[in-house]
Design an enzyme around this catalytic site. Structure first.
Site, mmCIF file in Angstrom:
data_model
loop_
_atom_site.group_PDB
_atom_site.id
_atom_site.type_symbol
_atom_site.label_atom_id
_atom_site.label_comp_id
_atom_site.label_asym_id
_atom_site.label_seq_id
_atom_site.Cartn_x
_atom_site.Cartn_y
_atom_site.Cartn_z
ATOM 1 N N ARG A 263 0.810 -1.219 0.000
ATOM 2 C CA ARG A 263 0.000 0.000 0.000
ATOM 3 C C ARG A 263 0.844 1.270 0.000
ATOM 4 O O ARG A 263 1.994 1.267 0.459
ATOM 5 C CB ARG A 263 -0.921 -0.012 1.216
ATOM 6 C CG ARG A 263 -2.027 -1.048 1.113
ATOM 7 C CD ARG A 263 -2.833 -1.203 2.389
ATOM 8 N NE ARG A 263 -4.018 -2.023 2.162
ATOM 9 C CZ ARG A 263 -4.001 -3.356 2.174
ATOM 10 N NH1 ARG A 263 -2.869 -3.991 2.391
ATOM 11 N NH2 ARG A 263 -5.123 -4.030 1.961
ATOM 12 N N HIS B 64 -1.234 -2.399 -4.421
ATOM 13 C CA HIS B 64 -0.782 -3.347 -5.456
ATOM 14 C C HIS B 64 -0.770 -2.781 -6.863
ATOM 15 O O HIS B 64 -1.186 -3.451 -7.819
ATOM 16 C CB HIS B 64 -1.662 -4.600 -5.404
ATOM 17 C CG HIS B 64 -1.399 -5.482 -4.234
ATOM 18 N ND1 HIS B 64 -0.311 -5.354 -3.408
ATOM 19 C CD2 HIS B 64 -2.118 -6.516 -3.722
ATOM 20 C CE1 HIS B 64 -0.357 -6.275 -2.444
ATOM 21 N NE2 HIS B 64 -1.451 -6.995 -2.612
ATOM 22 N N HIS C 297 2.372 -12.899 -6.081
ATOM 23 C CA HIS C 297 1.283 -13.031 -5.113
ATOM 24 C C HIS C 297 0.653 -14.429 -5.145
ATOM 25 O O HIS C 297 -0.564 -14.585 -5.041
ATOM 26 C CB HIS C 297 0.205 -11.974 -5.421
ATOM 27 C CG HIS C 297 -0.618 -11.572 -4.238
ATOM 28 N ND1 HIS C 297 -1.521 -12.393 -3.610
ATOM 29 C CD2 HIS C 297 -0.661 -10.413 -3.546
ATOM 30 C CE1 HIS C 297 -2.091 -11.768 -2.616
ATOM 31 N NE2 HIS C 297 -1.594 -10.573 -2.539
ATOM 32 N N SER C 298 1.500 -15.457 -5.266
ATOM 33 C CA SER C 298 0.961 -16.828 -5.238
ATOM 34 C C SER C 298 0.469 -17.176 -3.851
ATOM 35 O O SER C 298 1.051 -16.765 -2.849
ATOM 36 C CB SER C 298 2.045 -17.832 -5.661
ATOM 37 O OG SER C 298 2.308 -17.712 -7.052
ATOM 38 N N TYR C 299 -0.633 -17.922 -3.816
ATOM 39 C CA TYR C 299 -1.169 -18.465 -2.564
ATOM 40 C C TYR C 299 -0.718 -19.927 -2.502
ATOM 41 O O TYR C 299 -1.171 -20.746 -3.304
ATOM 42 C CB TYR C 299 -2.699 -18.427 -2.562
ATOM 43 C CG TYR C 299 -3.313 -17.054 -2.445
ATOM 44 C CD1 TYR C 299 -3.316 -16.170 -3.512
ATOM 45 C CD2 TYR C 299 -3.925 -16.646 -1.257
ATOM 46 C CE1 TYR C 299 -3.905 -14.902 -3.410
ATOM 47 C CE2 TYR C 299 -4.525 -15.385 -1.142
ATOM 48 C CZ TYR C 299 -4.493 -14.525 -2.225
ATOM 49 O OH TYR C 299 -5.077 -13.280 -2.114
ATOM 50 N N ASP D 250 -1.207 -10.369 7.946
ATOM 51 C CA ASP D 250 -1.180 -9.624 6.679
ATOM 52 C C ASP D 250 -0.062 -8.594 6.806
ATOM 53 O O ASP D 250 -0.209 -7.447 6.436
ATOM 54 C CB ASP D 250 -2.543 -8.946 6.466
ATOM 55 C CG ASP D 250 -2.705 -8.407 5.053
ATOM 56 O OD1 ASP D 250 -3.772 -7.851 4.743
ATOM 57 O OD2 ASP D 250 -1.746 -8.521 4.263
ATOM 58 N N GLU E 102 5.002 -12.723 0.189
ATOM 59 C CA GLU E 102 5.290 -11.668 -0.804
ATOM 60 C C GLU E 102 6.614 -10.967 -0.474
ATOM 61 O O GLU E 102 6.658 -10.000 0.302
ATOM 62 C CB GLU E 102 4.131 -10.674 -0.838
ATOM 63 C CG GLU E 102 2.779 -11.298 -1.152
ATOM 64 C CD GLU E 102 1.611 -10.417 -0.772
ATOM 65 O OE1 GLU E 102 1.587 -9.236 -1.176
ATOM 66 O OE2 GLU E 102 0.722 -10.903 -0.066
HETATM 67 C C1 G6D Z 1 -6.013 -7.720 1.191
HETATM 68 O O1 G6D Z 1 -4.661 -6.696 2.879
HETATM 69 C C2 G6D Z 1 -4.708 -7.762 1.957
HETATM 70 C C3 G6D Z 1 -3.532 -7.654 1.021
HETATM 71 O O2 G6D Z 1 -2.318 -7.756 1.742
HETATM 72 C C4 G6D Z 1 -3.643 -8.761 -0.009
HETATM 73 O O3 G6D Z 1 -2.553 -8.694 -0.894
HETATM 74 C C5 G6D Z 1 -4.965 -8.618 -0.760
HETATM 75 O O4 G6D Z 1 -6.050 -8.687 0.131
HETATM 76 C C6 G6D Z 1 -5.148 -9.743 -1.771
HETATM 77 O O5 G6D Z 1 -6.176 -6.444 0.645
#
Ligand code: G6D
Length: 345
Positions: A80, A105, A175-177, A248, A309
């Site tokens: 951010r 992002h 940003h892979s999960y 987060d 990340e």
């Molecule tokens: C939410 O706060 C989170 C971010 O960190 C994340 O990257 C996003 O969802 C996908 O905004």
């Protein structure tokens, strides 16, 4: 090493392709040139069963309607920026306020939402993109390349290279999960995470760093000896509650290329070790994840994946004590993050 290229649809009359890299052990990484999105990573469990360890979709349309940045390259600025504005050399720039009053992002059409050029290279794919002056409000014409390569040691490497013709901001991530259970059959709450990190950034209500660098000692943020993700979900620590019961948060890494980030799933035996040039890693545990694909045995997609990340610190432009994310004209941006998959019996 095999590399297969297949059609994956079309966007704005530009073809989208998938590229699958397969090493000699049968480990596979698939990515598309829309957002350089990693759609699948197939790795074996302790019994040798190959399963997908990232959240992803099979069709382009699902990515176009996705708001979770699944698998994507994020930029120009990952994380951010407070208030969606910043100053460089006395000039004020305004970027999208696409997350309440803040910028998130890279904006409304960041790197995750554009079609990149792609070419097959040795052991992988090189994606490239020319981000024009003023794109999403950022100064400078920026040329960026993102190279995905896989080797026979089951190491997947992302190399970022960029240059600009005018001072700008840049810190890019993927940003892979990750979900090491395989095919997202379980959520990640029992995954254990080990981080070589003594400090994390405290966040405010808008999830913007307050500037306070907090010690992890005696908190649910202490991953130095390994801790399950569920710790942060059941925690009453104000910072875990603030982000929707989980994590987060940016963690400051004590060292680089030192096995600094390790994720494990004891049931499957899969491990993921991440090493990076970057000063920090944002650990996001999918607290707000809406994953619109049927998954087995999971009541909700919340906590279905964990993002690691690796990046510069969020809102660094407003915190002079953070490592700078300014990229100057003539400066070369170069960063590597390596993901090594293994088995722990
Ligand atoms: C939410 O706060 C989170 C971010 O960190 C994340 O990257 C996003 O969802 C996908 O905004």
């Amino acid at each position: 090493m095999q590399i297969m290229k297949e059609s994956f649809g079309e966007l704005d009359h530009k073809p989208v392709f998938s590229f699958t890299i397969i090493n000699d052990q049968g480990v596979e990484v698939t990515a598309i040139n829309y957002g350089c999105i990693i759609t699948r990573i197939m790795v074996p469990d302790k019994n040798g069963v190959l399963e997908n360890v990232v959240l992803g979709y099979e069709v382009l349309e699902d990515y176009l309607s996705d708001s979770n940045y699944l698998g994507a390259i994020i930029g120009r600025v990952a994380g951010r920026i407070r208030g969606g504005s910043f100053e460089l050399d006395g000039k004020k720039y305004t970027v999208a306020q696409n997350d309440r009053t803040n910028h998130l992002h890279g904006g409304i059409q960041g790197f995750d939402k554009v079609v990149w050029n792609a070419k097959i290279i040795e052991d992988g794919v090189c994606f490239s993109y020319e981000s024009k002056e003023g794109e999403e409000g950022y100064p400078g014409n920026l040329s960026i390349e993102v190279m995905y390569t896989l080797n026979n040691d089951n190491e997947f490497l992302i190399r970022y290279e960029a240059k600009t013709d005018q001072k700008t901001l840049l810190t890019v991530t993927n940003h892979s999960y990750f979900n090491l259970s395989g095919n997202s059959k379980k959520n990640i709450l029992n995954h254990s995470l080990t981080l070589k990190s003594d400090e994390f950034l405290e966040l405010d209500e808008g999830l913007i760093p307050t500037g306070h660098i907090a010690e992890v000692t005696n908190t649910p943020f202490d991953f130095r000896l390994g801790e399950v993700i569920e710790t942060g979900v059941t925690s009453t620590h104000p910072q875990n509650v603030l982000v929707g019961n989980g994590y987060d948060h940016p963690f400051l890494l004590n060292s680089n290329h030192d096995n600094e980030i390790m994720l494990k799933d004891s049931e499957s035996g899969r491990t993921l070790t991440v090493e990076t040039d970057e000063p920090a890693v944002v650990v996001y545990t999918g607290n707000a994840l809406q994953y619109n694909k049927d998954v087995q045995d999971v009541r909700t997609s919340k906590y279905l994946g964990i993002c690691l990340e690796t990046q510069g610190l969020p809102d660094a432009i407003h915190h002079s004590q953070f490592p700078s994310i300014i990229l100057d004209k003539g400066q070369r941006y170069s960063s590597i993050t390596k993901y090594k998959f293994g088995i722990k019996r």
